[in-house]
Scaffold this motif. Structure first.
Motif, PDB file in Angstrom:
ATOM      1  N   TYR A  30       0.840  -1.193   0.000  1.00 18.04           N
ATOM      2  CA  TYR A  30       0.000   0.000   0.000  1.00 18.04           C
ATOM      3  C   TYR A  30       0.875   1.243   0.000  1.00 18.04           C
ATOM      4  N   GLN A  31       0.589   2.190  -0.889  1.00 21.98           N
ATOM      5  CA  GLN A  31       1.292   3.470  -0.917  1.00 21.98           C
ATOM      6  C   GLN A  31       0.442   4.502  -0.180  1.00 21.98           C
ATOM      7  N   LEU A  32       0.963   5.038   0.922  1.00 21.06           N
ATOM      8  CA  LEU A  32       0.247   6.049   1.692  1.00 21.06           C
ATOM      9  C   LEU A  32       0.665   7.445   1.243  1.00 21.06           C
ATOM     10  N   ASP A  33      -0.281   8.358   1.246  1.00 18.62           N
ATOM     11  CA  ASP A  33      -0.038   9.746   0.855  1.00 18.62           C
ATOM     12  C   ASP A  33      -0.401  10.673   2.009  1.00 18.62           C
ATOM     13  N   ILE A  34       0.452  11.656   2.239  1.00 21.33           N
ATOM     14  CA  ILE A  34       0.248  12.625   3.319  1.00 21.33           C
ATOM     15  C   ILE A  34      -0.221  13.963   2.748  1.00 21.33           C
ATOM     16  N   SER A  35      -1.147  14.591   3.454  1.00 23.19           N
ATOM     17  CA  SER A  35      -1.464  15.995   3.193  1.00 23.19           C
ATOM     18  C   SER A  35      -1.226  16.757   4.483  1.00 23.19           C
ATOM     19  N   TYR A  36      -1.072  18.056   4.367  1.00 19.12           N
ATOM     20  CA  TYR A  36      -0.751  18.863   5.540  1.00 19.12           C
ATOM     21  C   TYR A  36      -1.425  20.216   5.452  1.00 19.12           C
ATOM     22  N   ILE A  37      -1.594  20.817   6.620  1.00 23.44           N
ATOM     23  CA  ILE A  37      -2.202  22.146   6.740  1.00 23.44           C
ATOM     24  C   ILE A  37      -1.239  23.019   7.518  1.00 23.44           C
ATOM     25  N   PRO A  38      -0.987  24.224   7.097  1.00 24.53           N
ATOM     26  CA  PRO A  38      -1.509  24.871   5.900  1.00 24.53           C
ATOM     27  C   PRO A  38      -0.821  24.327   4.643  1.00 24.53           C
ATOM     28  N   GLU A  39      -1.544  24.328   3.538  1.00 26.62           N
ATOM     29  CA  GLU A  39      -1.020  23.785   2.289  1.00 26.62           C
ATOM     30  C   GLU A  39       0.156  24.584   1.750  1.00 26.62           C
ATOM     31  N   ASP A  40       0.300  25.836   2.172  1.00 25.55           N
ATOM     32  CA  ASP A  40       1.406  26.653   1.679  1.00 25.55           C
ATOM     33  C   ASP A  40       2.588  26.689   2.654  1.00 25.55           C
ATOM     34  N   ALA A  41       2.622  25.714   3.557  1.00 24.98           N
ATOM     35  CA  ALA A  41       3.774  25.609   4.460  1.00 24.98           C
ATOM     36  C   ALA A  41       5.022  25.275   3.640  1.00 24.98           C
ATOM     37  N   ILE A  42       6.148  25.690   4.145  1.00 27.43           N
ATOM     38  CA  ILE A  42       7.405  25.404   3.477  1.00 27.43           C
ATOM     39  C   ILE A  42       7.634  23.902   3.499  1.00 27.43           C
ATOM     40  N   TYR A  43       8.031  23.359   2.370  1.00 23.82           N
ATOM     41  CA  TYR A  43       8.244  21.919   2.244  1.00 23.82           C
ATOM     42  C   TYR A  43       9.317  21.450   3.213  1.00 23.82           C
ATOM     43  N   GLU A  44       9.002  20.425   3.916  1.00 20.88           N
ATOM     44  CA  GLU A  44       9.944  19.765   4.816  1.00 20.88           C
ATOM     45  C   GLU A  44       9.989  18.300   4.412  1.00 20.88           C
ATOM     46  N   GLU A  45      10.992  17.604   4.843  1.00 22.13           N
ATOM     47  CA  GLU A  45      11.054  16.180   4.569  1.00 22.13           C
ATOM     48  C   GLU A  45       9.999  15.447   5.384  1.00 22.13           C
ATOM     49  N   TYR A  46       9.495  14.370   4.828  1.00 23.59           N
ATOM     50  CA  TYR A  46       8.546  13.542   5.551  1.00 23.59           C
ATOM     51  C   TYR A  46       9.084  12.124   5.638  1.00 23.59           C
ATOM     52  N   TYR A  47       8.583  11.388   6.615  1.00 28.73           N
ATOM     53  CA  TYR A  47       8.964   9.983   6.724  1.00 28.73           C
ATOM     54  C   TYR A  47       7.911   9.213   7.499  1.00 28.73           C
ATOM     55  N   PHE A  48       7.969   7.905   7.324  1.00 31.86           N
ATOM     56  CA  PHE A  48       7.077   6.978   7.996  1.00 31.86           C
ATOM     57  C   PHE A  48       7.926   6.014   8.812  1.00 31.86           C
ATOM     58  N   GLU A  49       7.323   5.456   9.868  1.00 28.13           N
ATOM     59  CA  GLU A  49       8.045   4.517  10.722  1.00 28.13           C
ATOM     60  C   GLU A  49       7.059   3.518  11.322  1.00 28.13           C
ATOM     61  N   SER A  50       7.464   2.241  11.359  1.00 30.14           N
ATOM     62  CA  SER A  50       6.659   1.204  11.999  1.00 30.14           C
ATOM     63  C   SER A  50       7.229   0.949  13.384  1.00 30.14           C
ATOM     64  N   TYR A  51       6.349   0.911  14.393  1.00 33.05           N
ATOM     65  CA  TYR A  51       6.804   0.588  15.748  1.00 33.05           C
ATOM     66  C   TYR A  51       6.908  -0.914  15.981  1.00 33.05           C
ATOM     67  N   ASP A  52       6.338  -1.709  15.065  1.00 33.86           N
ATOM     68  CA  ASP A  52       6.420  -3.165  15.195  1.00 33.86           C
ATOM     69  C   ASP A  52       6.597  -3.774  13.809  1.00 33.86           C
ATOM     70  N   GLU A  53       7.842  -3.976  13.419  1.00 33.03           N
ATOM     71  CA  GLU A  53       8.131  -4.484  12.078  1.00 33.03           C
ATOM     72  C   GLU A  53       7.851  -5.972  11.923  1.00 33.03           C
ATOM     73  N   THR A  54       7.328  -6.627  12.967  1.00 32.05           N
ATOM     74  CA  THR A  54       6.860  -7.997  12.791  1.00 32.05           C
ATOM     75  C   THR A  54       5.437  -8.004  12.231  1.00 32.05           C
ATOM     76  N   ILE A  55       4.689  -6.909  12.411  1.00 33.50           N
ATOM     77  CA  ILE A  55       3.323  -6.783  11.893  1.00 33.50           C
ATOM     78  C   ILE A  55       3.344  -6.194  10.483  1.00 33.50           C
ATOM     79  N   PHE A  56       4.077  -5.108  10.293  1.00 34.99           N
ATOM     80  CA  PHE A  56       4.202  -4.483   8.972  1.00 34.99           C
ATOM     81  C   PHE A  56       5.491  -3.685   8.906  1.00 34.99           C
ATOM     82  N   THR A  57       5.989  -3.524   7.689  1.00 38.57           N
ATOM     83  CA  THR A  57       7.113  -2.623   7.465  1.00 38.57           C
ATOM     84  C   THR A  57       6.605  -1.448   6.642  1.00 38.57           C
ATOM     85  N   VAL A  58       7.350  -0.366   6.684  1.00 36.52           N
ATOM     86  CA  VAL A  58       6.997   0.810   5.892  1.00 36.52           C
ATOM     87  C   VAL A  58       8.282   1.485   5.457  1.00 36.52           C
TER      88      VAL A  58
END
Length: 92
Positions: A30-58
């Motif tokens: 599954y490819q997850l997509d993030i949106s943020y508010i305000p939409e005109d915020a300065i672009y920052e890096e984003y990342y995802f993290e799994s707290y239990d990689e035995t259930i799922f990885t990301v």
């Protein structure tokens, strides 16, 4: 006349995953997509993290791979703003 522009960095106040399914099925990615508010915020890096990689990885880019039935916490961040969501993995 010299004009100076002052760019004010708008802080992110909310992030959310646009396409979060109710549950994840083993055998599908599954490819997850993030949106943020305000939409005109300065672009920052984003990342995802799994707290239990035995259930799922990301991946850093938000590709979730379910591994076994259960629940695990997904952390997602955009700049310094983070949120978490509980993911459910089912076998079918």
């Amino acid at each position: 006349m010299i004009l100076f522009a002052l760019l004010l960095k708008k802080e992110i106040t909310l992030i959310e995953i646009n396409n979060m399914p109710d549950y994840f099925e083993i055998g599908k990615d599954y490819q997850l997509d993030i949106s943020y508010i305000p939409e005109d915020a300065i672009y920052e890096e984003y990342y995802f993290e799994s707290y239990d990689e035995t259930i799922f990885t990301v991946t850093q880019n938000g590709i979730v791979t379910p591994l076994k039935k259960g629940q695990g916490v997904l952390k997602y961040c955009y700049g310094n703003f983070c949120d978490e969501q509980l993911l459910t993995v089912k076998t079918d």
